[in-house]
Write an enzyme that holds these catalytic residues in place. Structure first.
Site, PDB file in Angstrom:
ATOM      1  NE  ARG A  16      -3.457   0.588   2.352  1.00  0.00           N
ATOM      2  CZ  ARG A  16      -3.960   1.051   3.494  1.00  0.00           C
ATOM      3  NH1 ARG A  16      -4.236   0.215   4.477  1.00  0.00           N
ATOM      4  NH2 ARG A  16      -4.211   2.330   3.657  1.00  0.00           N
ATOM      5  CB  SER A  34      13.114  -8.787   1.789  1.00  0.00           C
ATOM      6  OG  SER A  34      12.645 -10.091   2.005  1.00  0.00           O
ATOM      7  NE  ARG A  35      11.611 -12.274   7.546  1.00  0.00           N
ATOM      8  CZ  ARG A  35      10.630 -12.976   8.076  1.00  0.00           C
ATOM      9  NH1 ARG A  35      10.803 -13.533   9.261  1.00  0.00           N
ATOM     10  NH2 ARG A  35       9.487 -13.131   7.445  1.00  0.00           N
ATOM     11  CG  HIS A  80       7.306  -1.589  14.603  1.00  0.00           C
ATOM     12  ND1 HIS A  80       6.036  -1.092  14.782  1.00  0.00           N
ATOM     13  CD2 HIS A  80       7.224  -2.377  13.492  1.00  0.00           C
ATOM     14  CE1 HIS A  80       5.238  -1.563  13.830  1.00  0.00           C
ATOM     15  NE2 HIS A  80       5.943  -2.354  13.048  1.00  0.00           N
ATOM     16  CE  LYS A  98      -1.861  -0.209  13.535  1.00  0.00           C
ATOM     17  NZ  LYS A  98      -2.283  -1.528  12.971  1.00  0.00           N
ATOM     18  CG  ASP A 179      -3.552  -5.261  13.569  1.00  0.00           C
ATOM     19  OD1 ASP A 179      -2.419  -4.993  13.151  1.00  0.00           O
ATOM     20  OD2 ASP A 179      -4.533  -5.434  12.805  1.00  0.00           O
TER      21      ASP A 179
HETATM   22  N1  NAP Z   1      -1.604   1.571   8.526  1.00  0.00           N
HETATM   23  C1  NAP Z   1      -2.346   0.509   8.262  1.00  0.00           C
HETATM   24  O1  NAP Z   1      -3.471   0.591   7.785  1.00  0.00           O
HETATM   25  C2  NAP Z   1      -1.788  -0.852   8.521  1.00  0.00           C
HETATM   26  C3  NAP Z   1      -2.405  -1.950   7.963  1.00  0.00           C
HETATM   27  C4  NAP Z   1      -1.826  -3.190   8.164  1.00  0.00           C
HETATM   28  C5  NAP Z   1      -0.682  -3.300   8.940  1.00  0.00           C
HETATM   29  N2  NAP Z   1      -0.122  -2.203   9.502  1.00  0.00           N
HETATM   30  C6  NAP Z   1       1.100  -2.325  10.312  1.00  0.00           C
HETATM   31  O2  NAP Z   1       2.172  -2.608   9.426  1.00  0.00           O
HETATM   32  C7  NAP Z   1       3.080  -3.530  10.016  1.00  0.00           C
HETATM   33  C8  NAP Z   1       3.256  -4.701   9.072  1.00  0.00           C
HETATM   34  O3  NAP Z   1       2.000  -5.274   8.795  1.00  0.00           O
HETATM   35  P1  NAP Z   1       1.798  -6.196   7.486  1.00  0.00           P
HETATM   36  O4  NAP Z   1       0.366  -6.585   7.456  1.00  0.00           O
HETATM   37  O5  NAP Z   1       2.405  -5.559   6.312  1.00  0.00           O
HETATM   38  O6  NAP Z   1       2.648  -7.452   7.974  1.00  0.00           O
HETATM   39  P2  NAP Z   1       3.217  -8.687   7.173  1.00  0.00           P
HETATM   40  O7  NAP Z   1       2.824  -8.595   5.734  1.00  0.00           O
HETATM   41  O8  NAP Z   1       2.903  -9.908   7.948  1.00  0.00           O
HETATM   42  O9  NAP Z   1       4.791  -8.456   7.357  1.00  0.00           O
HETATM   43  C9  NAP Z   1       5.484  -7.416   6.735  1.00  0.00           C
HETATM   44  C10 NAP Z   1       6.831  -7.925   6.279  1.00  0.00           C
HETATM   45  O10 NAP Z   1       7.714  -7.970   7.379  1.00  0.00           O
HETATM   46  C11 NAP Z   1       8.617  -9.041   7.195  1.00  0.00           C
HETATM   47  N3  NAP Z   1       8.494  -9.936   8.344  1.00  0.00           N
HETATM   48  C12 NAP Z   1       7.494 -10.758   8.649  1.00  0.00           C
HETATM   49  N4  NAP Z   1       7.753 -11.427   9.785  1.00  0.00           N
HETATM   50  C13 NAP Z   1       8.950 -10.986  10.182  1.00  0.00           C
HETATM   51  C14 NAP Z   1       9.774 -11.299  11.277  1.00  0.00           C
HETATM   52  N5  NAP Z   1       9.425 -12.212  12.174  1.00  0.00           N
HETATM   53  N6  NAP Z   1      10.948 -10.662  11.388  1.00  0.00           N
HETATM   54  C15 NAP Z   1      11.320  -9.761  10.454  1.00  0.00           C
HETATM   55  N7  NAP Z   1      10.571  -9.438   9.386  1.00  0.00           N
HETATM   56  C16 NAP Z   1       9.398 -10.041   9.271  1.00  0.00           C
HETATM   57  C17 NAP Z   1       8.209  -9.801   5.970  1.00  0.00           C
HETATM   58  O11 NAP Z   1       9.047  -9.428   4.904  1.00  0.00           O
HETATM   59  P3  NAP Z   1      10.309 -10.356   4.521  1.00  0.00           P
HETATM   60  O12 NAP Z   1      10.036 -11.735   5.015  1.00  0.00           O
HETATM   61  O13 NAP Z   1      10.352 -10.236   3.049  1.00  0.00           O
HETATM   62  O14 NAP Z   1      11.475  -9.739   5.213  1.00  0.00           O
HETATM   63  C18 NAP Z   1       6.808  -9.328   5.728  1.00  0.00           C
HETATM   64  O15 NAP Z   1       6.451  -9.341   4.377  1.00  0.00           O
HETATM   65  C19 NAP Z   1       2.503  -3.877  11.381  1.00  0.00           C
HETATM   66  O16 NAP Z   1       3.157  -3.098  12.351  1.00  0.00           O
HETATM   67  C20 NAP Z   1       1.037  -3.463  11.297  1.00  0.00           C
HETATM   68  O17 NAP Z   1       0.518  -3.033  12.541  1.00  0.00           O
HETATM   69  C21 NAP Z   1      -0.646  -0.985   9.293  1.00  0.00           C
END
Ligand code: NAP
Length: 324
Positions: A16, A34-35, A80, A98, A179
């Site tokens: 997004r 990325s990892r 974070h 957040k 969340d």
């Molecule tokens: N503002 C909004 O509307 C909104 C909406 C959804 C989420 N968020 C926030 O955005 C953040 C990420 O959410 P998301 O839904 O994007 O999560 P996600 O898709 O599950 O994870 C984001 C990325 O982080 C990496 N990751 C996953 N697990 C990890 C770990 N254990 N250690 C290190 N890297 C890891 C992965 O990338 P790689 O494996 O490629 O490294 C993954 O693609 C959260 O803090 C959430 O609260 C905000």
């Protein structure tokens, strides 16, 4: 000036972010970490990102890239602190998804590093920058509902229980509170100001995260807030602010409304708050505005607001876990 961004964690929200960036004139994504090299390349190919870093040193490599001005931390919550501090230590401006951290102690550490380094840091609480929340602020400040006295906000849906998903995994900082509940607490604070006291109850699920959360907030100025969040129940995802001379209804989804209904002074009006493109664009604009002005904090989303919010979330979590 074009702000050159590095994205850490090419997952759901990073997609997004890239969509939002395509609507911004003065920014572009130049690096991704990325990892996995493969996932960095997939994101890089999809969004035309030239520098891709994959593997265990990817974050260090990205923050060390002198083509990166600002870092967007888009990893799960438990990452974070380390990811943001890596960016700050390298002298990059940092925007953190957040919640900015798991708890106020972590956020204070992050803020201290930003202060010591003289570097910009902001929580990506996108609601605050959306037209709907700006209008809400104006309506309240104009006194159109009199004195705001009660705010009610909830956000919840039914998600399949998956212990590996960040929502349900305690080791990823999962749970409804961090969340979704954060948006309800945010709305109450936006409407009623600082929170003085909290009473909360919740349900801890089979994966040991909070699945349903209810909280009552007493605000310093005398207002009362009612918040609910859930990952195992469909809540209304709306909000309502009631005052001494009217009310404001925020329809679903209350964290990104496209209209508000305001009743006050004997009339009811629905105000358009729609926007085009992805709403994350507004927080990106705010970072760019701050960087252009040489600021190390946003006055729309100052670190003090992030810390105050985490104090409330910490208090709710403590009471859910230990309901005395
Ligand atoms: N503002 C909004 O509307 C909104 C909406 C959804 C989420 N968020 C926030 O955005 C953040 C990420 O959410 P998301 O839904 O994007 O999560 P996600 O898709 O599950 O994870 C984001 C990325 O982080 C990496 N990751 C996953 N697990 C990890 C770990 N254990 N250690 C290190 N890297 C890891 C992965 O990338 P790689 O494996 O490629 O490294 C993954 O693609 C959260 O803090 C959430 O609260 C905000």
């Amino acid at each position: 000036m074009t702000v050159r961004w590095g994205v850490i964690g090419p997952g759901g929200i990073a997609e997004r972010f890239a969509a939002a960036m395509s609507d911004v004139d003065d920014g572009r994504i130049v690096a991704v970490a990325s990892r996995s090299t493969e996932r960095a390349d997939v994101y890089g190919d999809r969004h035309g990102v030239p520098h891709r870093y994959g593997g265990p040193d990817a974050v260090a490599e990205l923050v060390g890239d002198d083509d990166v001005d600002a870092v967007y931390v888009a990893t799960p919550n438990q990452r974070h602190l380390d990811d943001a501090v890596a960016g700050l230590d390298a002298g990059r401006a940092v925007l953190v998804e957040k919640p900015i951290a798991l708890d106020v102690a972590q956020a204070e550490r992050m803020a201290a590093v930003a202060r010591d380094r003289g570097v910009f840091l902001m929580e990506a609480l996108w609601s605050r920058f959306l037209p709907g929340y700006r209008i809400l602020r104006d309506v309240l400040d104009e006194g159109r509902i009199g004195t705001p006295l009660v705010a009610e906000a909830d956000f919840g849906f039914v998600a399949p229980v998956d212990p590996t998903h960040r929502l349900f995994a305690p080791e990823l900082g999962g749970g409804a509170l961090l969340d979704l509940g954060i948006y309800a607490v945010h709305l109450c604070s936006w409407a009623l100001g600082e929170v003085e006291d909290v009473a909360a109850r919740g349900v801890i699920g089979s994966t040991d995260v909070d699945e349903i959360v209810t909280g009552l907030l007493r605000h310093r100025d005398g207002g009362l807030g009612v918040v609910k969040a859930a990952v195992r129940a469909s809540l209304s995802c709306t909000a309502r602010i009631s005052g001494s001379d009217g009310w404001i209804a925020v329809p679903a989804f209350m964290h990104c409304p496209t209209e508000l209904t305001v009743a006050g002074g004997g009339r009811v009006e629905t105000i358009d708050a729609s926007f085009t493109g992805d709403g994350l664009r507004f927080e990106i604009d705010e970072v760019h505005r701050c960087l252009a002005a040489g600021r190390v904090e946003s006055d729309v989303m100052p670190l003090a607001a992030s810390l105050a919010q985490l104090r409330v979330l910490d208090a709710i979590r403590t009471q859910i876990r230990d309901p005395r």
